[in-house]
Design an enzyme around this catalytic site. Structure first.
Site, PDB file in Angstrom:
ATOM      1  N   THR A  34       0.859  -1.178   0.000  1.00  0.00           N
ATOM      2  CA  THR A  34       0.000   0.000   0.000  1.00  0.00           C
ATOM      3  C   THR A  34       0.902   1.238   0.000  1.00  0.00           C
ATOM      4  O   THR A  34       2.124   1.121  -0.130  1.00  0.00           O
ATOM      5  CB  THR A  34      -0.920   0.003   1.229  1.00  0.00           C
ATOM      6  OG1 THR A  34      -0.122  -0.066   2.426  1.00  0.00           O
ATOM      7  CG2 THR A  34      -1.875  -1.183   1.194  1.00  0.00           C
ATOM      8  N   PHE A  79       3.418  -7.776  11.233  1.00  0.00           N
ATOM      9  CA  PHE A  79       3.630  -6.333  11.277  1.00  0.00           C
ATOM     10  C   PHE A  79       2.592  -5.594  10.431  1.00  0.00           C
ATOM     11  O   PHE A  79       2.511  -4.359  10.506  1.00  0.00           O
ATOM     12  CB  PHE A  79       5.009  -5.970  10.709  1.00  0.00           C
ATOM     13  CG  PHE A  79       6.176  -6.405  11.539  1.00  0.00           C
ATOM     14  CD1 PHE A  79       6.794  -5.521  12.417  1.00  0.00           C
ATOM     15  CD2 PHE A  79       6.693  -7.680  11.431  1.00  0.00           C
ATOM     16  CE1 PHE A  79       7.891  -5.896  13.167  1.00  0.00           C
ATOM     17  CE2 PHE A  79       7.787  -8.081  12.183  1.00  0.00           C
ATOM     18  CZ  PHE A  79       8.394  -7.177  13.050  1.00  0.00           C
ATOM     19  N   THR A 132       0.549  -1.665  19.349  1.00  0.00           N
ATOM     20  CA  THR A 132       0.900  -0.300  19.714  1.00  0.00           C
ATOM     21  C   THR A 132       0.435   0.045  21.123  1.00  0.00           C
ATOM     22  O   THR A 132      -0.516  -0.551  21.642  1.00  0.00           O
ATOM     23  CB  THR A 132       0.240   0.684  18.721  1.00  0.00           C
ATOM     24  OG1 THR A 132       0.429   2.024  19.155  1.00  0.00           O
ATOM     25  CG2 THR A 132      -1.260   0.439  18.622  1.00  0.00           C
ATOM     26  N   ASP A 133       1.085   1.052  21.719  1.00  0.00           N
ATOM     27  CA  ASP A 133       0.632   1.542  23.024  1.00  0.00           C
ATOM     28  C   ASP A 133      -0.664   2.333  22.929  1.00  0.00           C
ATOM     29  O   ASP A 133      -1.316   2.584  23.945  1.00  0.00           O
ATOM     30  CB  ASP A 133       1.720   2.390  23.693  1.00  0.00           C
ATOM     31  CG  ASP A 133       2.167   3.590  22.875  1.00  0.00           C
ATOM     32  OD1 ASP A 133       1.657   3.791  21.746  1.00  0.00           O
ATOM     33  OD2 ASP A 133       3.057   4.329  23.343  1.00  0.00           O
ATOM     34  N   GLU A 134      -1.063   2.723  21.722  1.00  0.00           N
ATOM     35  CA  GLU A 134      -2.264   3.551  21.581  1.00  0.00           C
ATOM     36  C   GLU A 134      -3.540   2.809  21.953  1.00  0.00           C
ATOM     37  O   GLU A 134      -4.584   3.440  22.165  1.00  0.00           O
ATOM     38  CB  GLU A 134      -2.348   4.116  20.168  1.00  0.00           C
ATOM     39  CG  GLU A 134      -1.197   5.064  19.857  1.00  0.00           C
ATOM     40  CD  GLU A 134      -1.388   5.854  18.583  1.00  0.00           C
ATOM     41  OE1 GLU A 134      -2.527   6.285  18.315  1.00  0.00           O
ATOM     42  OE2 GLU A 134      -0.398   6.046  17.857  1.00  0.00           O
ATOM     43  N   TYR A 158      -7.760   4.293  14.370  1.00  0.00           N
ATOM     44  CA  TYR A 158      -6.570   3.448  14.294  1.00  0.00           C
ATOM     45  C   TYR A 158      -6.388   2.639  15.569  1.00  0.00           C
ATOM     46  O   TYR A 158      -6.215   1.409  15.533  1.00  0.00           O
ATOM     47  CB  TYR A 158      -5.324   4.296  14.031  1.00  0.00           C
ATOM     48  CG  TYR A 158      -4.041   3.600  14.396  1.00  0.00           C
ATOM     49  CD1 TYR A 158      -3.659   2.422  13.751  1.00  0.00           C
ATOM     50  CD2 TYR A 158      -3.200   4.096  15.394  1.00  0.00           C
ATOM     51  CE1 TYR A 158      -2.486   1.758  14.093  1.00  0.00           C
ATOM     52  CE2 TYR A 158      -2.023   3.448  15.735  1.00  0.00           C
ATOM     53  CZ  TYR A 158      -1.677   2.280  15.080  1.00  0.00           C
ATOM     54  OH  TYR A 158      -0.512   1.635  15.428  1.00  0.00           O
ATOM     55  N   LYS A 162      -6.513  -1.513  16.161  1.00  0.00           N
ATOM     56  CA  LYS A 162      -5.420  -2.303  16.710  1.00  0.00           C
ATOM     57  C   LYS A 162      -5.840  -3.008  17.999  1.00  0.00           C
ATOM     58  O   LYS A 162      -5.453  -4.157  18.239  1.00  0.00           O
ATOM     59  CB  LYS A 162      -4.197  -1.429  16.958  1.00  0.00           C
ATOM     60  CG  LYS A 162      -3.483  -0.997  15.691  1.00  0.00           C
ATOM     61  CD  LYS A 162      -2.956  -2.185  14.875  1.00  0.00           C
ATOM     62  CE  LYS A 162      -1.796  -2.880  15.568  1.00  0.00           C
ATOM     63  NZ  LYS A 162      -1.234  -3.981  14.708  1.00  0.00           N
ATOM     64  N   LYS A 197       4.821  10.882   9.326  1.00  0.00           N
ATOM     65  CA  LYS A 197       4.962  10.887  10.772  1.00  0.00           C
ATOM     66  C   LYS A 197       5.859  12.044  11.207  1.00  0.00           C
ATOM     67  O   LYS A 197       6.645  12.578  10.429  1.00  0.00           O
ATOM     68  CB  LYS A 197       5.540   9.548  11.244  1.00  0.00           C
ATOM     69  CG  LYS A 197       4.699   8.327  10.857  1.00  0.00           C
ATOM     70  CD  LYS A 197       3.348   8.315  11.537  1.00  0.00           C
ATOM     71  CE  LYS A 197       2.509   7.103  11.158  1.00  0.00           C
ATOM     72  NZ  LYS A 197       2.959   5.853  11.746  1.00  0.00           N
TER      73      LYS A 197
END
Length: 351
Positions: A34, A79, A132-134, A158, A162, A197
């Protein structure tokens, strides 16, 4: 042989480079390519027989089933993900499709493959899910860092996608016995980082003489983890992590966004000063904050250090120096990824 998904992206490509530099075990790399997947990230491995690249979707059951049957990996590392909060706000559907539906289909393919293995190979097999920590939400200034026991409180499409994938991985272990491992990491930075980012965006905008956009007041705090440290942590979890467990991976580097940007500007002032002699920090521009912007993330990485002996080697200062130098040394890579579509996105997001 290990099968790794999403390895033309930022963290995945760094993992492949790190793995093959330290192991002889081959890697089958499945990536859909992508917008953020870039084969240039893997160009130095083009003639390495230990690296087999396959373009495809983790949600393509027929393709994944074929790869598993053909290569018989001892582990699958996932990943593959849509991973940018801003893009998830504008178009959440892609995130649900890849991160939730894609993970479900991958788990089902892996479960069928694993179930048919001989008992000894079943016991040795691992499915490692990179997250992720999010998923944990946001922290107040005085809150302790996220531990593995923190409840999930995702605040963006997002993060919610996750969190959903993490729940699926957990359920496939507890319901079906699939031997899984999950890692939840803090903000990564380093080579091959797609320049939507913060850190690569600031580096490239600074060099181009463009504004350095900072959301809100710039006091959003993140824990910064150099990507190679993260890759070593994943390898260590794959090697010795306890089945069914989650390991938080952090850099012990909490920094406000504005301080990160100022550090990059100072480093660029030293390494490639502006032609007019003025500091790059003059280009800092504050823009409207994004919706639902989490105020603070921080990772408690004591469990992975206590159980597996891993801790980061890079400080933020050493890691950012390596990162800035990498972008200065690889202008051709930058040119290759900053396409017209990328420029349209930046214009849409930051005006």
């Amino acid at each position: 042989m290990i099968l790794v998904t999403g390895c033309a992206g930022f963290i995945g490509s760094n993992f492949v480079h790190t793995w093959l530099a330290e192991h002889d075990e081959p890697v089958v790399n499945l990536d859909q390519l992508t917008y953020a997947g870039n084969l240039d990230n893997l160009s130095s491995l083009a003639k390495d027989p230990r690296h087999i690249f396959v373009q495809g979707d983790i949600g393509d059951r027929a393709l994944v089933d074929k790869l598993l049957a053909q290569h018989k990996p001892r582990a699958v590392l996932n990943f593959a993900a849509e991973s940018h909060v801003d893009r998830s706000i504008h178009g959440p559907g892609d995130f649900i499709q890849t991160n939730v539906v894609g993970t479900f289909n991958l788990l089902e393919s892996v479960r069928a493959y694993w179930s048919a293995l001989p008992a000894a190979e079943q016991a040795a097999f691992r499915f490692l899910h990179v997250s992720t920590d999010e998923v944990y939400g946001t922290l107040a200034p005085q809150d302790p860092p996220f531990a593995e026991t923190n409840p999930f409180e995702p605040n963006s499409p997002y993060a919610a996608s996750k969190a959903s994938s993490d729940h699926l991985v957990r359920a496939w272990h507890h319901t079906y016995g699939l031997p899984v491992l999950t890692t939840n990491c803090s903000n990564n930075y380093g080579p091959f980082h797609f320049p939507e980012k913060l850190i690569p965006l600031v580096i490239l905008n600074a060099l181009a003489g463009k504004p350095l956009p900072i959301y809100g007041d710039g006091q959003q705090v993140r824990d910064w983890l150099f990507v190679t440290d993260h890759c070593h942590a994943i390898a260590r979890v794959l090697e010795a992590g306890r089945v069914g467990e989650t390991y938080n991976v952090g850099g012990w580097n909490e920094k406000a966004n504005i301080d990160v940007v100022k550090t990059i500007c100072a480093r660029l002032d030293q390494l490639r000063s502006r032609s007019d002699g003025k500091p790059y920090a003059e280009q800092i521009t504050f823009v409207k904050d994004r919706p639902g912007h989490d105020r603070r993330y921080a990772i408690d990485a004591r469990k992975i250090e206590r159980e597996l002996g891993w801790k980061p080697k890079e400080t933020f200062e050493s890691g950012i120096e390596k990162t800035v130098q990498w972008y200065l040394d690889h202008p051709e890579w930058v040119q290759g990824v900053t396409s017209g579509e990328y420029r349209k996105w930046i214009g849409k997001q930051y005006g």
